[in-house]
Scaffold this motif. Structure first.
Motif, PDB file in Angstrom:
ATOM      1  N   ASP A  34      93.251  40.022   9.181  1.00 53.69           N
ATOM      2  CA  ASP A  34      92.934  40.440  10.726  1.00 53.69           C
ATOM      3  C   ASP A  34      94.209  40.641  11.319  1.00 53.69           C
ATOM      4  O   ASP A  34      94.349  40.051  12.583  1.00 53.69           O
ATOM      5  N   TRP A  35      95.264  41.143  10.799  1.00 57.33           N
ATOM      6  CA  TRP A  35      96.498  41.319  11.482  1.00 57.33           C
ATOM      7  C   TRP A  35      96.464  41.831  12.860  1.00 57.33           C
ATOM      8  O   TRP A  35      97.054  41.456  13.866  1.00 57.33           O
ATOM      9  N   PRO A  36      95.595  43.067  13.241  1.00 59.08           N
ATOM     10  CA  PRO A  36      95.696  43.647  14.533  1.00 59.08           C
ATOM     11  C   PRO A  36      95.204  42.630  15.604  1.00 59.08           C
ATOM     12  O   PRO A  36      96.071  42.287  16.766  1.00 59.08           O
ATOM     13  N   ALA A  37      94.112  41.441  15.197  1.00 56.39           N
ATOM     14  CA  ALA A  37      93.724  40.563  16.065  1.00 56.39           C
ATOM     15  C   ALA A  37      94.972  39.566  16.239  1.00 56.39           C
ATOM     16  O   ALA A  37      95.099  39.046  17.358  1.00 56.39           O
ATOM     17  N   THR A  38      95.388  39.136  15.131  1.00 52.79           N
ATOM     18  CA  THR A  38      96.530  38.070  15.098  1.00 52.79           C
ATOM     19  C   THR A  38      97.790  38.686  15.785  1.00 52.79           C
ATOM     20  O   THR A  38      98.279  37.727  16.656  1.00 52.79           O
ATOM     21  N   ALA A  39      98.107  39.722  15.568  1.00 55.99           N
ATOM     22  CA  ALA A  39      99.285  40.231  16.467  1.00 55.99           C
ATOM     23  C   ALA A  39      99.051  40.172  18.160  1.00 55.99           C
ATOM     24  O   ALA A  39      99.995  39.905  18.741  1.00 55.99           O
ATOM     25  N   ALA A  40      97.873  40.633  18.312  1.00 59.99           N
ATOM     26  CA  ALA A  40      97.196  40.827  19.812  1.00 59.99           C
ATOM     27  C   ALA A  40      97.370  39.353  20.427  1.00 59.99           C
ATOM     28  O   ALA A  40      97.936  39.187  21.469  1.00 59.99           O
ATOM     29  N   ALA A  41      96.897  38.127  19.581  1.00 59.04           N
ATOM     30  CA  ALA A  41      96.970  36.815  19.876  1.00 59.04           C
ATOM     31  C   ALA A  41      98.332  36.504  20.020  1.00 59.04           C
ATOM     32  O   ALA A  41      98.604  35.604  21.218  1.00 59.04           O
ATOM     33  N   ILE A  42      99.130  36.854  19.155  1.00 62.57           N
ATOM     34  CA  ILE A  42     100.634  36.378  19.189  1.00 62.57           C
ATOM     35  C   ILE A  42     101.335  36.998  20.426  1.00 62.57           C
ATOM     36  O   ILE A  42     102.255  36.267  21.279  1.00 62.57           O
ATOM     37  N   ALA A  43     101.051  38.087  20.803  1.00 62.77           N
ATOM     38  CA  ALA A  43     101.562  38.815  21.782  1.00 62.77           C
ATOM     39  C   ALA A  43     101.524  38.342  23.091  1.00 62.77           C
ATOM     40  O   ALA A  43     101.925  38.215  24.071  1.00 62.77           O
ATOM     41  N   ALA A  44     100.132  38.080  23.246  1.00 66.35           N
ATOM     42  CA  ALA A  44      99.441  37.441  24.423  1.00 66.35           C
ATOM     43  C   ALA A  44      99.706  35.958  24.606  1.00 66.35           C
ATOM     44  O   ALA A  44      99.244  35.107  25.696  1.00 66.35           O
ATOM     45  N   VAL A  54      90.058  43.646  18.790  1.00 66.88           N
ATOM     46  CA  VAL A  54      90.781  44.877  19.041  1.00 66.88           C
ATOM     47  C   VAL A  54      89.695  45.891  18.709  1.00 66.88           C
ATOM     48  O   VAL A  54      89.047  46.154  17.668  1.00 66.88           O
ATOM     49  N   LEU A  55      89.957  46.994  19.740  1.00 66.88           N
ATOM     50  CA  LEU A  55      88.897  47.808  19.955  1.00 66.88           C
ATOM     51  C   LEU A  55      89.305  49.198  19.967  1.00 66.88           C
ATOM     52  O   LEU A  55      90.653  49.389  20.152  1.00 66.88           O
ATOM     53  N   TYR A  56      88.718  50.316  19.367  1.00 69.08           N
ATOM     54  CA  TYR A  56      89.249  51.572  19.275  1.00 69.08           C
ATOM     55  C   TYR A  56      88.048  52.365  19.532  1.00 69.08           C
ATOM     56  O   TYR A  56      86.815  52.247  18.741  1.00 69.08           O
ATOM     57  N   ALA A  57      87.914  53.240  20.498  1.00 72.28           N
ATOM     58  CA  ALA A  57      86.774  54.060  20.463  1.00 72.28           C
ATOM     59  C   ALA A  57      85.775  53.265  21.131  1.00 72.28           C
ATOM     60  O   ALA A  57      84.562  53.715  20.694  1.00 72.28           O
ATOM     61  N   PRO A  86      81.013  35.713  24.737  1.00 66.22           N
ATOM     62  CA  PRO A  86      81.795  36.031  26.299  1.00 66.22           C
ATOM     63  C   PRO A  86      82.889  35.576  26.331  1.00 66.22           C
ATOM     64  O   PRO A  86      83.626  36.157  27.235  1.00 66.22           O
ATOM     65  N   GLU A  87      83.398  34.726  25.876  1.00 62.98           N
ATOM     66  CA  GLU A  87      84.875  34.162  26.126  1.00 62.98           C
ATOM     67  C   GLU A  87      85.785  34.930  25.474  1.00 62.98           C
ATOM     68  O   GLU A  87      86.903  34.520  25.559  1.00 62.98           O
ATOM     69  N   MET A  88      85.544  35.956  24.526  1.00 62.13           N
ATOM     70  CA  MET A  88      86.368  36.456  23.651  1.00 62.13           C
ATOM     71  C   MET A  88      87.320  37.442  24.471  1.00 62.13           C
ATOM     72  O   MET A  88      86.988  38.029  25.305  1.00 62.13           O
ATOM     73  N   THR A  89      88.483  37.556  24.248  1.00 56.86           N
ATOM     74  CA  THR A  89      89.716  38.491  24.755  1.00 56.86           C
ATOM     75  C   THR A  89      89.578  39.662  24.080  1.00 56.86           C
ATOM     76  O   THR A  89      89.747  39.809  22.563  1.00 56.86           O
ATOM     77  N   VAL A  90      89.355  40.833  24.669  1.00 55.74           N
ATOM     78  CA  VAL A  90      89.323  42.331  23.903  1.00 55.74           C
ATOM     79  C   VAL A  90      90.630  42.772  24.469  1.00 55.74           C
ATOM     80  O   VAL A  90      91.075  43.114  25.506  1.00 55.74           O
ATOM     81  N   VAL A  91      91.260  43.618  23.396  1.00 52.17           N
ATOM     82  CA  VAL A  91      92.560  44.243  23.699  1.00 52.17           C
ATOM     83  C   VAL A  91      92.072  45.696  22.835  1.00 52.17           C
ATOM     84  O   VAL A  91      91.465  45.809  21.911  1.00 52.17           O
ATOM     85  N   ALA A  92      93.158  46.704  23.047  1.00 56.59           N
ATOM     86  CA  ALA A  92      92.978  48.035  22.638  1.00 56.59           C
ATOM     87  C   ALA A  92      93.963  47.961  21.269  1.00 56.59           C
ATOM     88  O   ALA A  92      94.711  47.141  21.150  1.00 56.59           O
TER      89      ALA A  92
END
Length: 548
Positions: A34-44, A54-57, A86-92
Motif C-alpha cells: 500500500d505504498w501510495p497510502a503509506t507515502a501519503a501518511a508519511i508526507a502528512a 488514496v483516490l483517483y477519479a 468516517p475518520e479516514m483521511t482521503v488524499v488524491a
C-alpha cells in the motif's frame, strides 16, 4: 518520521536454507504494501494507526491496513469508503509524492547493497548472491534490509527467488523460494498473478489473464504447460513474455552494464543547481535529449541510471527498471523523484545529503531494446494511467497537425448511413465532433452486423457461368446467378475467383448520378475462404469491405 512496526514471514526460521551454486544469481525483492497510502501518511506526518485512502477519479486505488480493517476496499467510491470509515483521511493520487518519499527508502537499501534497481515507488530489487555471502546468508541479508527500511518507519516484505518475477511475487507473501524452485512455486498460483505487478507487465496482461480464465486455464502452472507455439499463434505478443515468466525462464539480473557513449546524456550545470525545481526543469530537458538520441538509434530504454555529481565530487545514482520503454515524461518524473528525495534529505539523520550544489547530471540507458519491440497503447483500458496515455496521444496528434496542417489529422466518429463507409464521419482534430448524418435515424436498408473489418474501394467484375457480367435489375435482383468474380489493375494479370456462396443483393436506394440505376449490396465467399462485401452503383461493382 513516524515509527512503524514491521512484520514479515521473512523473519521465520523457515526462511533459512542451504546455499547452492545457483545462489549466485538469486534476486531479493523488497515490497512496501500500500505504498501510495503509506507515502501519503508519511508526507502528512500521520500516526501509523490512522486510516488513509488514496483516490483517483473518485475511487479508492490504495488504502492503509487500518482502513481495510474498517471495511474500505479498492474500487470503492469516495462516499462509500467514508461511510465505512468516517475518520479516514482521503488524499488524491500523487506520483511525485510517492517517488519523493520513496527515495530515502532506496537510500538505506543502497547503504547495504550498492546495486539497487527501482521498479516503481514501493518496490526495489537487489542481487542477493554476493551480498548474501558477505552477510552470511540470504536470511541475514533479508533481516538487515528489512530492519534498515523499518528504521525509516516503513512496513516492508521481502522475497527471494531465482528470477525477478518470482522474487516480486514472493515478496508479496514474504516467502523464500529455494534455488531451482521457481517453477514449483509459480505452478499453483492463480493466473491473475501474471498481471498483479504493473511494473513487470503490459497493460493488456489483465485482459490476457481474464481470457485464460475463461478458457479454463486458472493457474500459472497450467499456462506454463502450453507450448510456446500455441501461445504465440493464439494470443498477443505479450503472452509470449508472460509464458516465459510462467516457466521461470532466465531473465535479466539486476546489474549495470556499459552502454554506447552516444546514448549517454551528460550535462554540466552552469550555474550549479541546489534547488529541486531547477533540477526538475533541467531533468525534463535532458529527458527530451535522451529520447532524441534513442530515436536516432531506433532504440527504446527499459532500464535507466540517473546520476548526479556535486561540486565536491559526491555522487548519487539510481537505476530504474521498467517493463515498457521510458517516455520523456516518465524519464523526467524519475529524475525529479530521485533528486527531490536526495536534495531535501527525506530520512532523519541522513548523511548522504548533497554536500554542495549539483554540477553534473548524467543519464545512462543501461538496457535498450528495438524501438518497435515494445509499444504504448493509445487507448484506455480502465487503469489509472489511462488519462495520461490519452493525453500523450493527443499531444502527439496536435504536434503532427502543426507540422502537416489542420486537416491532416482527422478523427472518426459514428455517423448515420446504410453502408459501412457511410457510418463513419472524419472530423479534423480540434473541430466540433458533429456527424454528417444522424446515427439515431432509422436508415432502412442499413447493412446488418457484422460490419467488414477492412474498408476498401476496389473495382471488380461479377460474372455468371457464361462469363457475362452480372448486374442488378430494376426489381433489385441479379440479372443472372453469379459464379465468378474477376479483378484486374493496370499492368497486372487479371485474376479470378470462384464463388462458394453468395447472399443478396439488397437494394438501398437509387443512384444519384442521373443514370437512374439502383444501389445494392451483396456478400460473397470466395474459393480462397475470403468473404467480401460488394456494392453495385453506377451500373458497376466495387469491393466495399473485407470480412476477417
Amino acid at each position: 518520521m513516524v515509527e512503524r512496526t514491521v512484520s514479515s514471514e521473512f523473519r521465520s526460521s523457515e526462511f533459512r536454507s542451504v546455499e547452492s551454486p545457483s545462489a549466485e544469481k538469486r534476486i531479493l525483492a523488497l515490497w512496501c504494501p500500500d505504498w501510495p497510502a503509506t507515502a501519503a501518511a508519511i508526507a502528512a506526518d500521520l500516526p501509523p494507526h490512522h486510516p488513509v485512502s488514496v483516490l483517483y477519479a473518485n475511487r479508492v486505488v490504495a488504502c492503509s491496513a487500518p482502513a481495510r480493517m474498517a471495511g474500505v476496499r479498492r474500487g470503492m467510491r469516495k462516499r462509500q469508503a467514508q461511510s465505512a470509515c468516517p475518520e479516514m483521511t482521503v488524499v488524491a493520487t500523487d506520483d511525485h509524492r510517492d517517488g519523493r518519499v520513496f527515495e530515502p527508502v532506496v537510500a538505506v537499501v543502497a547503504d547495504l547493497v550498492p546495486v539497487v534497481e527501482v521498479l516503481r515507488p514501493g518496490l526495489v530489487v537487489v542481487p542477493a548472491g554476493r551480498a548474501a555471502r558477505y552477510f552470511g546468508g540470504e536470511h541475514v541479508l533479508a533481516e538487515k534490509l528489512i530492519d534498515a527500511v523499518a528504521a525509516c518507519g516503513v512496513e516492508v516484505q521481502g522475497g527471494v527467488a531465482d528470477e525477478l518475477f518470482t522474487a516480486v511475487l514472493a515478496a508479496r507473501g514474504g516467502h523464500h523460494v529455494p534455488p531451482g524452485g521457481d517453477v514449483a512455486y509459480l505452478a499453483d498460483r492463480p493466473v491473475g498473478d501474471l498481471a498483479v505487478e504493473p511494473s513487470l507487465s503490459d497493460p493488456g496482461r489483465t485482459e490476457l489473464a481474464e481470457l485464460l480464465r475463461r478458457l479454463g486455464i486458472t493457474t500459472i502452472g497450467a499456462f506454463a504447460q502450453m507450448s510456446v507455439r500455441d501461445v504465440a499463434t493464439r494470443f498477443a505478443a505479450d503472452a509470449v513474455v508472460a509464458h516465459r515468466l510462467a516457466n521461470a525462464a532466465p531473465g535479466r539480473p539486476p546489474s549495470g552494464q556499459a552502454t554506447p557513449v552516444d546514448l549517454i546524456i551528460e550535462h554540466r550545470c552552469d550555474p550549479p543547481i541546489d534547488r529541486v525545481d531547477s533540477a526538475a526543469f533541467l531533468g525534463r530537458r535532458l529527458a527530451d535529449e535522451l529520447a532524441g538520441a534513442l530515436a536516432a538509434a531506433s532504440a527504446a530504454c527499459t532500464r535507466l541510471t540517473v546520476e548526479a555529481v556535486t561540486e565536491r565530487g559526491q555522487r548519487h545514482a539510481r537505476t530504474w527498471r521498467c517493463a515498457r520503454p521510458l517516455t520523456p515524461e516518465a524519464t523526467a518524473d524519475r529524475i525529479r523523484w530521485q533528486l527531490e528525495g536526495w536534495l531535501t534529505g527525506g530520512r532523519p539523520g541522513a548523511e548522504d545529503r548533497p554536500d554542495s550544489p549539483v554540477v553534473m547530471l548524467r543519464l545512462e540507458p543501461i538496457e535498450v531494446v528495438g524501438a518497435g519491440t515494445l509499444q504504448y497503447s493509445l487507448s484506455g483500458n480502465g487503469l489509472p494511467e489511462d488519462p495520461e496515455i490519452g493525453e500523450r496521444a493527443r499531444r502527439c496528434l496536435v504536434r503532427v497537425q502543426g507540422l502537416l496542417g489542420g486537416d491532416a489529422v482527422q478523427l472518426p466518429i459514428t455517423s448515420g448511413g446504410r453502408g459501412p463507409a457511410d457510418q463513419i464521419t472524419m472530423v479534423a482534430l480540434g473541430d466540433e465532433r458533429i456527424p454528417a448524418r444522424n446515427p439515431a435515424a432509422p436508415w432502412p436498408g442499413r447493412l446488418p452486423q457484422p460490419t467488414p473489418a477492412v474498408l476498401v474501394e476496389t473495382p471488380i467484375l461479377v460474372l455468371d457461368m457464361t462469363g457475362t457480367p452480372v448486374e442488378v435489375t430494376g426489381r433489385g435482383c441479379f440479372s443472372a446467378e453469379p459464379t465468378t468474380v474477376q479483378m484486374h489493375s493496370a499492368g497486372r494479370r487479371r485474376r479470378s475467383w470462384e464463388l462458394r456462396w453468395w447472399a443478396g443483393p439488397w437494394p438501398t436506394g437509387l443512384d444519384d448520378d442521373g443514370a437512374g440505376g439502383l444501389i445494392a449490396r451483396a456478400q460473397v465467399l470466395l474459393d480462397d475462404s475470403r468473404a467480401l462485401l460488394l456494392c453495385y452503383r453506377a451500373r458497376s461493382w466495387v469491393v466495399e469491405g473485407v470480412y476477417e
